[in-house]
Scaffold this motif. Sequence first.
Motif, PDB file in Angstrom:
ATOM      1  N   UNK A  44       0.841  -1.200   0.000  1.00 12.93           N
ATOM      2  CA  UNK A  44       0.000   0.000   0.000  1.00 12.93           C
ATOM      3  C   UNK A  44       0.873   1.245   0.000  1.00 12.93           C
ATOM      4  N   UNK A  45       0.654   2.113  -0.985  1.00 13.85           N
ATOM      5  CA  UNK A  45       1.318   3.409  -1.023  1.00 13.85           C
ATOM      6  C   UNK A  45       0.573   4.343  -0.084  1.00 13.85           C
ATOM      7  N   UNK A  46       1.277   4.859   0.910  1.00 17.21           N
ATOM      8  CA  UNK A  46       0.669   5.784   1.869  1.00 17.21           C
ATOM      9  C   UNK A  46       0.845   7.191   1.313  1.00 17.21           C
ATOM     10  N   UNK A  47      -0.197   7.647   0.672  1.00 16.51           N
ATOM     11  CA  UNK A  47      -0.177   8.861  -0.153  1.00 16.51           C
ATOM     12  C   UNK A  47      -0.048  10.112   0.685  1.00 16.51           C
ATOM     13  N   UNK A  48       0.600  11.124   0.153  1.00 14.71           N
ATOM     14  CA  UNK A  48       0.867  12.363   0.883  1.00 14.71           C
ATOM     15  C   UNK A  48       0.191  13.575   0.242  1.00 14.71           C
ATOM     16  N   UNK A  49      -0.734  13.368  -0.681  1.00 11.50           N
ATOM     17  CA  UNK A  49      -1.296  14.484  -1.454  1.00 11.50           C
ATOM     18  C   UNK A  49      -2.537  15.119  -0.844  1.00 11.50           C
ATOM     19  N   UNK A  50      -3.157  14.492   0.151  1.00 12.31           N
ATOM     20  CA  UNK A  50      -4.419  15.008   0.703  1.00 12.31           C
ATOM     21  C   UNK A  50      -4.158  15.911   1.900  1.00 12.31           C
ATOM     22  N   UNK A  51      -4.055  17.211   1.652  1.00  8.36           N
ATOM     23  CA  UNK A  51      -3.871  18.124   2.774  1.00  8.36           C
ATOM     24  C   UNK A  51      -4.405  19.512   2.420  1.00  8.36           C
ATOM     25  N   UNK A 555       1.609   0.819 -13.202  1.00  5.16           N
ATOM     26  CA  UNK A 555       2.130  -0.546 -13.055  1.00  5.16           C
ATOM     27  C   UNK A 555       3.622  -0.538 -12.789  1.00  5.16           C
ATOM     28  N   UNK A 556       4.272   0.615 -13.012  1.00  4.65           N
ATOM     29  CA  UNK A 556       5.705   0.737 -12.731  1.00  4.65           C
ATOM     30  C   UNK A 556       6.004   0.987 -11.259  1.00  4.65           C
ATOM     31  N   UNK A 557       4.964   1.210 -10.452  1.00 10.44           N
ATOM     32  CA  UNK A 557       5.156   1.562  -9.039  1.00 10.44           C
ATOM     33  C   UNK A 557       5.048   0.311  -8.174  1.00 10.44           C
ATOM     34  N   UNK A 558       6.024   0.145  -7.292  1.00  8.07           N
ATOM     35  CA  UNK A 558       6.014  -0.980  -6.358  1.00  8.07           C
ATOM     36  C   UNK A 558       6.463  -0.505  -4.986  1.00  8.07           C
ATOM     37  N   UNK A 559       6.152  -1.294  -3.983  1.00 10.54           N
ATOM     38  CA  UNK A 559       6.485  -0.971  -2.599  1.00 10.54           C
ATOM     39  C   UNK A 559       7.368  -2.082  -2.032  1.00 10.54           C
ATOM     40  N   UNK A 560       8.452  -1.699  -1.373  1.00 15.40           N
ATOM     41  CA  UNK A 560       9.284  -2.693  -0.714  1.00 15.40           C
ATOM     42  C   UNK A 560      10.711  -2.692  -1.198  1.00 15.40           C
TER      43      UNK A 560
END
Length: 560
Positions: A44-51, A555-560
């Motif tokens: 899960x990408x913990x997004x930082x855009x909502x502020x 699809x190029x984004x991954x976590x870890x």
Amino acid sequence: MAVLRGGKSVLSIVLSVAFVLSLAACGSSSTTGKTPVAAKGSSTLRWWNNWGDTWVKSFDPAEITDSVSIANVNLIYSNLVKADYPSLKIIPDLATWTVSSDHKVYTFHIKKAAKFSNGDPVTADDAAWSISRALLPATKSPVATTYLGEIVGAAEVAAGKATTVSGLKVVDAHTLQITLKDPIAYFLGTLSYPTADVLDKKVMQGKAPATYLTNTCSGNVGSGPFELVCLNNGSGKSSFYPSGHTSFTKFKPNPHYFGKKPKIDILGTFYAKSDDVYHAYEANEVDGTPVPGADLARAEKLAGFSKKPALITDYITPNQTLPPFNNVNCRLAVAYAVDRENINNKLLRGTQGPLYDVLPPGLPGYTGRQPDVPYFDLTKAKQYLNNCPGKLNNVGWAYQDTSTDITHEYNAILGNLHQIGANLVLKPLTFNAWLNVVGGPTMNSTKSQERITENLWLDDYPDSQDWLQNLLTSTANYDIGGFKNPTFDSLVLKGNTTFNTAQRASIYKQASKIALKDGAWIAVGFAYNIYVINPRVHGIINTASLPQPIGNDWSNVSIG
């Protein structure tokens, strides 16, 4: 777009945000409520855009004017085309296209594999219906004519004289033809704004504009790479997140997406200010953050740090329709009092660069500092103030109270003005309240009828027209200051229909100078996108707009 940045590109917004000067936010306070937490080791990408506020202003693509809303909507919905960063080009999204030799007829070929998240096929009729819907008076879109007004028949629909746009022709299930009134050089850019996002006609017919999508999680049926994770099929924020929790949006891959499927989920918690996002990053609650100016030197040494010039302008809009700024001397007193070098290079520690232009660096027509447009000169500022009725005494100044650095910046500007004997008073607003001031059509729309406001603009699409026409021409929705100059309007329209890049840039330079010398546009700075992104996140890059997936491909984004 008005941003927190803006506009969309996004992210007005980006956006877009998007963002804005708040990219330079300082230290923070803790958040309150039950904050959602992604499972340890999850993808899960913990997004930082909502502020900037506690919720998106709108999930309805036809209604959107800000970067936070666009950032969320862009994950759900697709358009015929989209802007690519860092190339600054318009590329296919749902469709490829051909253009007639006179640059007035665009034929779009929608990908046959395109489907909405409920499995419905995306058709040319859906695309045509979505554009007509955005323009209908019942939709009450504040920006539909701004971005779609050049299509033949758009004005008639917006005026209530027709229900469908005559310049839209559904050739077959997967072919849409769009005819323009004039051959404009920026059409693909303006088409990429969310007002032309394709909605599922079967789902949306008969649904209330604005409120349905914003209040009903399950109603957001799009063809973008993600879909919302909804708690229920009801209405209200409790359909998006549990009552008692800090507000958030959560996304999962759209199983019917026509492109390569994303491999991650996205969790976007809302924070009141950008300062809080930085605090959350330090607490390992989000995977990225704008960098506070006070921490820039330390952040530069961190893995995942990046700094890029952004297509974001920080400027001031005086209200020319009311005293005192209906007098040019009052406007120029402010324009010459702003110490741009000190504010951007010292106070904001280089998180912004000084701006003496309408356009940001990187766009055709940008010139930088010129001797005959406003710059920091207190002697000249005082001379103009002496000819300003009332001497700018006790005038309120609206601004978005979304970061410590914005407050510091505008206190510094008021300090500059105090040096020449002017006395203005800051009026802090939440992000959504500030949007009511800068979102058009005039600054008189609010009860307080603001006299002057802090303003910020993130590209809706990477084209100079997005600044000059959309913000300053006499009929523009975002000409909130009431600037009216026939020569300026004529030059911008000429530039809009000029396809030679060098000639177009020269025309726009002439127009920019008129607005600057009038004090209609008081430039302050151009922003840098400065981020730290957690090294566990792969495939996201910083750009002139917002951090984007490499190749515009999630699809190029991954976590870890």
